[in-house]
Design an enzyme around this catalytic site. Sequence first.
Site, mmCIF file in Angstrom:
data_model
loop_
_atom_site.group_PDB
_atom_site.id
_atom_site.type_symbol
_atom_site.label_atom_id
_atom_site.label_comp_id
_atom_site.label_asym_id
_atom_site.label_seq_id
_atom_site.Cartn_x
_atom_site.Cartn_y
_atom_site.Cartn_z
ATOM 1 N N CYS A 1 -13.167 -14.357 11.838
ATOM 2 C CA CYS A 1 -13.687 -12.909 11.461
ATOM 3 C C CYS A 1 -15.009 -12.905 10.880
ATOM 4 O O CYS A 1 -15.429 -13.811 9.899
ATOM 5 C CB CYS A 1 -12.787 -12.265 10.362
ATOM 6 S SG CYS A 1 -13.245 -10.486 10.276
ATOM 7 N N CYS B 1 -15.267 -10.883 3.365
ATOM 8 C CA CYS B 1 -14.563 -10.484 2.360
ATOM 9 C C CYS B 1 -14.257 -11.707 1.676
ATOM 10 O O CYS B 1 -13.651 -12.627 2.033
ATOM 11 C CB CYS B 1 -13.334 -9.907 2.715
ATOM 12 S SG CYS B 1 -13.569 -8.531 4.226
ATOM 13 N N CYS C 1 -10.710 -13.560 1.443
ATOM 14 C CA CYS C 1 -9.774 -13.499 2.712
ATOM 15 C C CYS C 1 -10.099 -14.982 3.470
ATOM 16 O O CYS C 1 -10.979 -15.610 3.632
ATOM 17 C CB CYS C 1 -10.509 -12.537 3.802
ATOM 18 S SG CYS C 1 -9.341 -12.501 5.184
ATOM 19 N N CYS D 1 4.044 -4.268 10.936
ATOM 20 C CA CYS D 1 2.518 -4.170 10.517
ATOM 21 C C CYS D 1 1.981 -5.263 11.328
ATOM 22 O O CYS D 1 2.111 -6.404 11.045
ATOM 23 C CB CYS D 1 2.271 -3.936 9.194
ATOM 24 S SG CYS D 1 0.475 -3.953 8.985
ATOM 25 N N CYS E 1 2.651 -0.187 12.637
ATOM 26 C CA CYS E 1 1.436 -0.158 11.859
ATOM 27 C C CYS E 1 0.354 -1.001 12.294
ATOM 28 O O CYS E 1 0.981 -2.089 12.626
ATOM 29 C CB CYS E 1 1.774 -0.519 10.288
ATOM 30 S SG CYS E 1 0.399 -0.292 9.363
ATOM 31 N N CYS F 1 -2.198 3.954 5.759
ATOM 32 C CA CYS F 1 -1.658 3.121 4.750
ATOM 33 C C CYS F 1 -3.041 2.552 4.213
ATOM 34 O O CYS F 1 -3.862 1.808 5.042
ATOM 35 C CB CYS F 1 -0.893 1.937 5.667
ATOM 36 S SG CYS F 1 -0.541 0.691 4.218
ATOM 37 N N ARG G 1 3.819 0.305 -2.315
ATOM 38 C CA ARG G 1 4.279 -1.020 -1.685
ATOM 39 C C ARG G 1 3.838 -1.732 -2.777
ATOM 40 O O ARG G 1 2.456 -2.057 -3.225
ATOM 41 C CB ARG G 1 3.789 -1.384 -0.525
ATOM 42 C CG ARG G 1 4.440 -2.649 0.058
ATOM 43 C CD ARG G 1 4.028 -3.059 1.323
ATOM 44 N NE ARG G 1 4.582 -1.903 2.205
ATOM 45 C CZ ARG G 1 3.654 -1.165 3.198
ATOM 46 N NH1 ARG G 1 2.444 -1.462 3.251
ATOM 47 N NH2 ARG G 1 4.275 -0.147 3.956
HETATM 48 N N1 SAM Z 1 -9.677 -7.205 9.331
HETATM 49 C C1 SAM Z 1 -8.700 -5.990 9.046
HETATM 50 C C2 SAM Z 1 -9.456 -5.250 7.828
HETATM 51 O O1 SAM Z 1 -10.120 -5.981 7.021
HETATM 52 O O2 SAM Z 1 -9.186 -4.030 7.671
HETATM 53 C C3 SAM Z 1 -7.420 -6.150 8.977
HETATM 54 C C4 SAM Z 1 -6.682 -7.500 8.502
HETATM 55 S S1 SAM Z 1 -7.211 -7.691 6.509
HETATM 56 C C5 SAM Z 1 -6.586 -9.400 6.398
HETATM 57 C C6 SAM Z 1 -5.941 -6.596 5.554
HETATM 58 C C7 SAM Z 1 -6.095 -6.509 4.266
HETATM 59 O O3 SAM Z 1 -5.350 -7.749 3.711
HETATM 60 C C8 SAM Z 1 -7.216 -6.440 3.471
HETATM 61 O O4 SAM Z 1 -7.933 -5.307 3.526
HETATM 62 C C9 SAM Z 1 -6.749 -6.785 2.243
HETATM 63 O O5 SAM Z 1 -6.663 -5.852 1.264
HETATM 64 C C10 SAM Z 1 -5.774 -7.998 2.171
HETATM 65 N N2 SAM Z 1 -5.942 -9.035 2.075
HETATM 66 C C11 SAM Z 1 -6.344 -10.127 2.562
HETATM 67 N N3 SAM Z 1 -6.437 -11.265 2.108
HETATM 68 C C12 SAM Z 1 -5.975 -10.907 0.857
HETATM 69 C C13 SAM Z 1 -5.540 -12.059 -0.225
HETATM 70 N N4 SAM Z 1 -6.050 -13.123 0.016
HETATM 71 N N5 SAM Z 1 -4.778 -11.428 -1.085
HETATM 72 C C14 SAM Z 1 -4.636 -10.195 -1.210
HETATM 73 N N6 SAM Z 1 -4.698 -9.384 -0.240
HETATM 74 C C15 SAM Z 1 -5.297 -9.872 0.821
HETATM 75 C C1 DTB Z 2 -1.961 -4.994 2.779
HETATM 76 O O1 DTB Z 2 -2.284 -4.271 1.860
HETATM 77 N N1 DTB Z 2 -1.492 -6.299 2.482
HETATM 78 C C2 DTB Z 2 -1.234 -7.225 3.760
HETATM 79 C C3 DTB Z 2 -1.502 -6.033 4.666
HETATM 80 N N2 DTB Z 2 -1.809 -4.880 3.774
HETATM 81 C C4 DTB Z 2 -2.150 -6.272 5.821
HETATM 82 C C5 DTB Z 2 -1.998 -8.460 3.775
HETATM 83 C C6 DTB Z 2 -1.713 -9.371 2.886
HETATM 84 C C7 DTB Z 2 -2.769 -10.379 2.944
HETATM 85 C C8 DTB Z 2 -2.363 -11.669 1.988
HETATM 86 C C9 DTB Z 2 -2.976 -12.904 2.413
HETATM 87 C C10 DTB Z 2 -2.652 -13.547 3.712
HETATM 88 O O2 DTB Z 2 -1.447 -13.863 3.997
HETATM 89 O O3 DTB Z 2 -3.544 -13.940 4.355
HETATM 90 FE FE1 SF4 Z 3 -11.981 -10.237 8.173
HETATM 91 FE FE2 SF4 Z 3 -10.375 -10.850 6.355
HETATM 92 FE FE3 SF4 Z 3 -12.257 -8.987 5.778
HETATM 93 FE FE4 SF4 Z 3 -10.187 -8.415 7.434
HETATM 94 S S1 SF4 Z 3 -10.020 -8.890 5.314
HETATM 95 S S2 SF4 Z 3 -12.355 -7.959 8.117
HETATM 96 S S3 SF4 Z 3 -9.814 -10.219 8.427
HETATM 97 S S4 SF4 Z 3 -12.473 -11.204 6.507
#
Ligand code: SAM
Ligand code: DTB
Ligand code: SF4
Length: 314
Positions: free
Chosen positions: A56, A60, A63, A100, A131, A191, A263
Amino acid sequence: MQNHPIRHDWHSNEVADLYNTPLTTLLHQAQSMHRQYHNPDVIEKAVLLNIKTGACPENCGYCSQSAHYNTGLEKEKLMPLNEVLAAAQKAKDAGAQRFCMGAAWRSPPAAAMPALIEMIQGVNALGLETCMTLGMLKKEQADSLADAGLAYYNHNIDTSPEYYDQVVTTRTFNERIDTLNQARSAGLKLCTGGILGMGESRADRISMLLVLSHLAPHPESVPINRLVPIEGTPLADATRIDDEEWIRTIAVARILMPKTTLRLAAGRHELDWAAQRLCFMAGANSVFYGEKLLTTPNVPAAQDERKIFKLQPH
Ligand code: SAM
Ligand code: DTB
Ligand code: SF4
């Protein structure tokens, strides 16, 4: 606490007072509010599937899927339809209400739209609520997803507007809000929630909840995650917030947004059963269910069945 109206004008002082309320009183207030709008014995099961993994372009800081960090995650292209539908069927068989689908994109590429539309149609046909979380959306993309029958769009604001640039710099907080507005205008349910324990202060948590509660209408779903620390990311060693702060945040969110599905989201595997049950007393009424979140492990489903869903005989 009788018949409290839905409000969109909460003030930060009121929210700070709620956070500072003694825990048993706060839980009672939140549970009373919860019972005005929900069946208190029902907890939603939402199953996640990562349909496109890693690489990606966003940075973030939490992530595993950002190309900016070396987290050891294997990247994968968009998942074929038959695999998505097989996972959705498995979720349905396990009793999930919502499925989702998440993709590690800044925004969905035009070439992927036909495949995404097939996924929405296929998952809807199984009788699941759909979702998707695909990154930023333009108006036409939001409209196409809604026309295809998508029910919810997940797009987390993640933290307060003030703290946002400590977490991600490749996009702004306002761009996040723009996408939520596009999704709402297209007729999608929202959401949107955040992540606790990224080094933010309580004032940031209050500010994040204020932004969510000022959205009118309130988001239909609000996930409250606690950071799942990922080695290789800038937030790998962020100071963890304690369980009580998570429970309090859920209670306050319930009072501010009484009708939303709230949630207890990622990070739940590190919460013991007693703390989880306090979260449900605080008004949480949904969990991510099944062995995996997007890229990290979740609570094993068999344990959830024994410890949570056995208490919900519906
Ligand atoms: N790329 C898209 C975005 O950022 O909206 C969708 C996927 S992203 C992984 C979805 C959400 O997962 C993020 O906005 C974040 O709130 C959550 N998330 C990602 N990594 C996480 C982590 N290590 N711990 C908790 N929540 C996480
Ligand atoms: C949300 O609030 N949490 C989810 C979903 N919406 C997309 C994602 C959590 C991701 C946790 C870290 C991972 O598994 O990569
Ligand atoms: Fe990309 Fe992860 Fe950020 Fe979603 S949360 S935009 S997958 S770097």
